[in-house]
Design a protein around this motif. Structure first.
Motif, PDB file in Angstrom:
ATOM      1  N   ASN A 152       0.832  -1.209   0.000  1.00 23.96           N
ATOM      2  CA  ASN A 152       0.000   0.000   0.000  1.00 23.96           C
ATOM      3  C   ASN A 152       0.867   1.260   0.000  1.00 23.96           C
ATOM      4  O   ASN A 152       0.569   2.234  -0.701  1.00 23.96           O
ATOM      5  CB  ASN A 152      -0.935   0.010   1.206  1.00 23.96           C
ATOM      6  CG  ASN A 152      -2.034  -1.042   1.099  1.00 23.96           C
ATOM      7  OD1 ASN A 152      -2.353  -1.502   0.001  1.00 23.96           O
ATOM      8  ND2 ASN A 152      -2.607  -1.423   2.234  1.00 23.96           N
ATOM      9  N   LEU A 153       1.918   1.247   0.812  1.00 22.23           N
ATOM     10  CA  LEU A 153       2.831   2.402   0.850  1.00 22.23           C
ATOM     11  C   LEU A 153       3.510   2.605  -0.495  1.00 22.23           C
ATOM     12  O   LEU A 153       3.684   3.753  -0.947  1.00 22.23           O
ATOM     13  CB  LEU A 153       3.873   2.205   1.952  1.00 22.23           C
ATOM     14  CG  LEU A 153       3.419   2.491   3.378  1.00 22.23           C
ATOM     15  CD1 LEU A 153       4.502   2.094   4.375  1.00 22.23           C
ATOM     16  CD2 LEU A 153       3.082   3.969   3.552  1.00 22.23           C
ATOM     17  N   LYS A 162       8.385   7.481   2.368  1.00 21.53           N
ATOM     18  CA  LYS A 162       9.583   6.658   2.150  1.00 21.53           C
ATOM     19  C   LYS A 162      10.165   6.182   3.476  1.00 21.53           C
ATOM     20  O   LYS A 162      10.613   5.029   3.594  1.00 21.53           O
ATOM     21  CB  LYS A 162      10.640   7.458   1.377  1.00 21.53           C
ATOM     22  CG  LYS A 162      10.322   7.623  -0.097  1.00 21.53           C
ATOM     23  CD  LYS A 162      11.397   8.438  -0.806  1.00 21.53           C
ATOM     24  CE  LYS A 162      11.074   8.590  -2.292  1.00 21.53           C
ATOM     25  NZ  LYS A 162      12.098   9.407  -2.996  1.00 21.53           N
ATOM     26  N   LYS A 163      10.172   7.065   4.485  1.00 22.47           N
ATOM     27  CA  LYS A 163      10.654   6.656   5.797  1.00 22.47           C
ATOM     28  C   LYS A 163       9.755   5.581   6.406  1.00 22.47           C
ATOM     29  O   LYS A 163      10.236   4.626   7.018  1.00 22.47           O
ATOM     30  CB  LYS A 163      10.733   7.873   6.726  1.00 22.47           C
ATOM     31  CG  LYS A 163      11.861   8.830   6.382  1.00 22.47           C
ATOM     32  CD  LYS A 163      11.908  10.011   7.348  1.00 22.47           C
ATOM     33  CE  LYS A 163      13.051  10.951   6.994  1.00 22.47           C
ATOM     34  NZ  LYS A 163      13.107  12.126   7.908  1.00 22.47           N
ATOM     35  N   GLU A 164       8.440   5.761   6.227  1.00 26.62           N
ATOM     36  CA  GLU A 164       7.510   4.733   6.712  1.00 26.62           C
ATOM     37  C   GLU A 164       7.788   3.397   6.015  1.00 26.62           C
ATOM     38  O   GLU A 164       7.774   2.330   6.658  1.00 26.62           O
ATOM     39  CB  GLU A 164       6.068   5.163   6.446  1.00 26.62           C
ATOM     40  CG  GLU A 164       5.589   6.305   7.321  1.00 26.62           C
ATOM     41  CD  GLU A 164       4.143   6.672   7.028  1.00 26.62           C
ATOM     42  OE1 GLU A 164       3.465   5.899   6.307  1.00 26.62           O
ATOM     43  OE2 GLU A 164       3.680   7.726   7.500  1.00 26.62           O
ATOM     44  N   LEU A 165       8.071   3.470   4.720  1.00 23.85           N
ATOM     45  CA  LEU A 165       8.352   2.246   3.972  1.00 23.85           C
ATOM     46  C   LEU A 165       9.641   1.584   4.464  1.00 23.85           C
ATOM     47  O   LEU A 165       9.704   0.353   4.623  1.00 23.85           O
ATOM     48  CB  LEU A 165       8.458   2.574   2.476  1.00 23.85           C
ATOM     49  CG  LEU A 165       8.749   1.395   1.539  1.00 23.85           C
ATOM     50  CD1 LEU A 165       7.647   0.343   1.652  1.00 23.85           C
ATOM     51  CD2 LEU A 165       8.903   1.878   0.101  1.00 23.85           C
ATOM     52  N   VAL A 220       1.620   7.165  -6.675  1.00 27.73           N
ATOM     53  CA  VAL A 220       0.670   8.245  -6.950  1.00 27.73           C
ATOM     54  C   VAL A 220       1.314   9.606  -6.663  1.00 27.73           C
ATOM     55  O   VAL A 220       1.167  10.560  -7.438  1.00 27.73           O
ATOM     56  CB  VAL A 220      -0.607   8.056  -6.100  1.00 27.73           C
ATOM     57  CG1 VAL A 220      -1.526   9.274  -6.242  1.00 27.73           C
ATOM     58  CG2 VAL A 220      -1.339   6.786  -6.511  1.00 27.73           C
ATOM     59  N   MET A 221       2.016   9.709  -5.539  1.00 26.77           N
ATOM     60  CA  MET A 221       2.670  10.971  -5.184  1.00 26.77           C
ATOM     61  C   MET A 221       3.750  11.343  -6.191  1.00 26.77           C
ATOM     62  O   MET A 221       3.908  12.525  -6.522  1.00 26.77           O
ATOM     63  CB  MET A 221       3.289  10.857  -3.787  1.00 26.77           C
ATOM     64  CG  MET A 221       2.285  10.821  -2.667  1.00 26.77           C
ATOM     65  SD  MET A 221       3.087  10.690  -1.052  1.00 26.77           S
ATOM     66  CE  MET A 221       1.662  10.770   0.030  1.00 26.77           C
ATOM     67  N   GLN A 224       5.855  15.090   1.718  1.00 28.30           N
ATOM     68  CA  GLN A 224       4.940  13.963   1.898  1.00 28.30           C
ATOM     69  C   GLN A 224       5.561  12.662   1.385  1.00 28.30           C
ATOM     70  O   GLN A 224       5.415  11.598   2.006  1.00 28.30           O
ATOM     71  CB  GLN A 224       3.617  14.240   1.185  1.00 28.30           C
ATOM     72  CG  GLN A 224       2.800  15.367   1.801  1.00 28.30           C
ATOM     73  CD  GLN A 224       1.496  15.599   1.049  1.00 28.30           C
ATOM     74  OE1 GLN A 224       0.923  14.688   0.481  1.00 28.30           O
ATOM     75  NE2 GLN A 224       1.034  16.839   1.056  1.00 28.30           N
ATOM     76  N   MET A 225       6.256  12.754   0.271  1.00 26.64           N
ATOM     77  CA  MET A 225       6.915  11.565  -0.278  1.00 26.64           C
ATOM     78  C   MET A 225       8.028  11.075   0.656  1.00 26.64           C
ATOM     79  O   MET A 225       8.190   9.862   0.867  1.00 26.64           O
ATOM     80  CB  MET A 225       7.491  11.873  -1.664  1.00 26.64           C
ATOM     81  CG  MET A 225       6.443  12.032  -2.750  1.00 26.64           C
ATOM     82  SD  MET A 225       7.189  12.304  -4.370  1.00 26.64           S
ATOM     83  CE  MET A 225       8.079  10.768  -4.595  1.00 26.64           C
TER      84      MET A 225
END
Length: 405
Positions: free
Chosen positions: A104-105, A208-211, A111-112, A203-204
């Motif tokens: 999902n990430l 990316k950090k979350e990923l 999209v971003m 936001q990207m």
């Protein structure tokens, strides 16, 4: 009659011979080889008194392996009691839900990335329009300036009215103000476009950090040994749902070690937390300190922990028996010589110092008489070599010949 006279004379001669032999033995140096005695060289170092103890080497730390996230246990690779290497898999957790979050990430980032590209294209288009608008206004101002110059020439010869000339000048002022306003609006618009792009980029970066965190978490779904060790226990089962930070396994850490020690209760007064201890391993002395002391006596012995300064010494292995020396008194960096039978508890002592090919009896002053070394206060210098073995048979001699082999 003659026989009676001979007996006393013979006795006198025998006594004289014995006396001569004893005097010559005392005055004449005896000869000995190096192998007849044990010698030691004077140097600098520590001198200590110790009491004996013993111990067993144990891992210094235990490692608790916790669940990195809420999930199901999918497999258990190792069993309690197994020895494992650093990085070995212990158990695994079900990664399905986490893999879905990662996918999902990745979709969101796609999209971003598309939105960012569209924003950049839009910004380029707006910049072109703004630049064109400014260029048109600059051309108008240039045209008005040229027209004013022409009108000034005509005004001199009466070709136009002064009112028309003033009107043209006013148009130039308005055109310049219009250009200035346009430049300011363009600057604001460009900053807005730049802020929009930075916002999308931020936001990207967050996604990316979350990923990265999710991918790192996915790697930790295979629970691995953090060091060489032994599995002490597994506290879950296959198919069990576990929450984050639940204890999954416990293992010993074989990277560092301590000593579980015991000492006879007669030495209990010397066992104090923080006290210095030496662990002797293959003629190597490892320094350490006493940790916790068990208050309960067992089999007339006191138990305590010893934490070594060099706890990762390569020859330390679990369950190895070691000899310990509990330090009761110590002096550092003093003149010393190895302890031997030649020494007693007196402050002043006679011993033989080797001088070239002779061992000469000299009186020295001692300080602390330790377990392995004796402190030399006076009478010797670094490098002097003395006889430390038993010299009772030569104690009456001033010197003895000494031959190095």
């Amino acid at each position: 009659m003659i026989r009676k006279r001979i007996v006393p004379v013979a006795l006198i001669l025998i006594c004289l011979l014995i006396a001569i032999f004893m005097v010559s033995r005392y005055l004449k140096p005896s000869s000995t080889n190096q192998t007849d005695y044990i010698t030691s060289t004077v140097d600098y170092g520590p001198v200590f008194i110790s009491v004996p103890a013993s111990g067993i080497v144990n891992p210094e730390n235990e490692v608790l392996l916790l669940s990195p996230a809420s999930s199901l246990v999918s497999s258990i690779v190792q069993a309690p009691g197994r020895r494992v290497s650093k990085g070995s898999a212990i158990l695994t957790l079900d990664p399905k839900s986490l893999i879905q979050e990662i996918d999902n990430l990745k979709d969101q980032l796609g999209v971003m990335e598309n939105d960012l590209q569209k924003n950049r294209l839009n910004s380029r288009s707006i910049r072109v329009d703004l630049d064109y608008n400014v260029e048109v206004k600059n051309l108008k101002i240039t045209s008005l300036k040229t027209e004013i110059q022409d009108q000034e020439q005509l005004l001199k010869v009466g070709g136009i009215s002064p009112a028309l000339h003033e009107q043209t000048k006013e148009e130039l002022v308005l055109a310049e103000k219009d250009l200035q306003m346009t430049l300011e609006k363009n600057s604001i618009r460009l900053k807005q476009l730049e802020a929009d792009e930075k916002g999308l980029q931020l936001q990207m970066d967050i996604r990316k950090k979350e990923l990265e965190l999710k991918q790192d978490l996915l790697n930790r779904f295979t629970v691995r040994a953090s060091s060489d060790g032994i599995i002490l226990g597994i506290y879950t089962s296959v198919g069990e749902k576990v929450e984050k930070d639940k204890l999954l396994a416990k293992m010993s850490d074989l990277s560092t070690f301590k000593v579980k020690a015991t000492v006879d209760n007669s030495y209990i007064d010397f066992v104090r937390t923080g006290g210095e201890v030496y662990a002797v391993i293959d003629n190597t002395r490892l320094k350490g300190k006493i940790g916790s002391v068990t208050p309960v006596m067992k089999d007339k012995k006191i138990e305590f922990d010893v934490f070594l300064d060099y706890s990762h010494y390569q020859k330390l292995i679990p369950n190895m028996e070691v000899e310990l020396q509990i330090i009761t008194q110590q002096k550092d960096s003093v003149l010393r010589v190895e302890y031997g039978p030649v020494f007693n508890k007196n402050k002043y002592q006679d011993l033989f110092v080797i001088r070239t090919d002779k061992a000469v009896r000299e009186t020295i002053t001692t300080g602390l008489i330790g377990t392995e070394y004796v402190e030399i206060v006076a009478g010797l210098s670094p490098g002097d070599r003395i006889i430390v073995s038993d010299i009772s048979r030569s104690r009456h001699k001033k010197e003895i010949e000494f031959k190095d082999l």
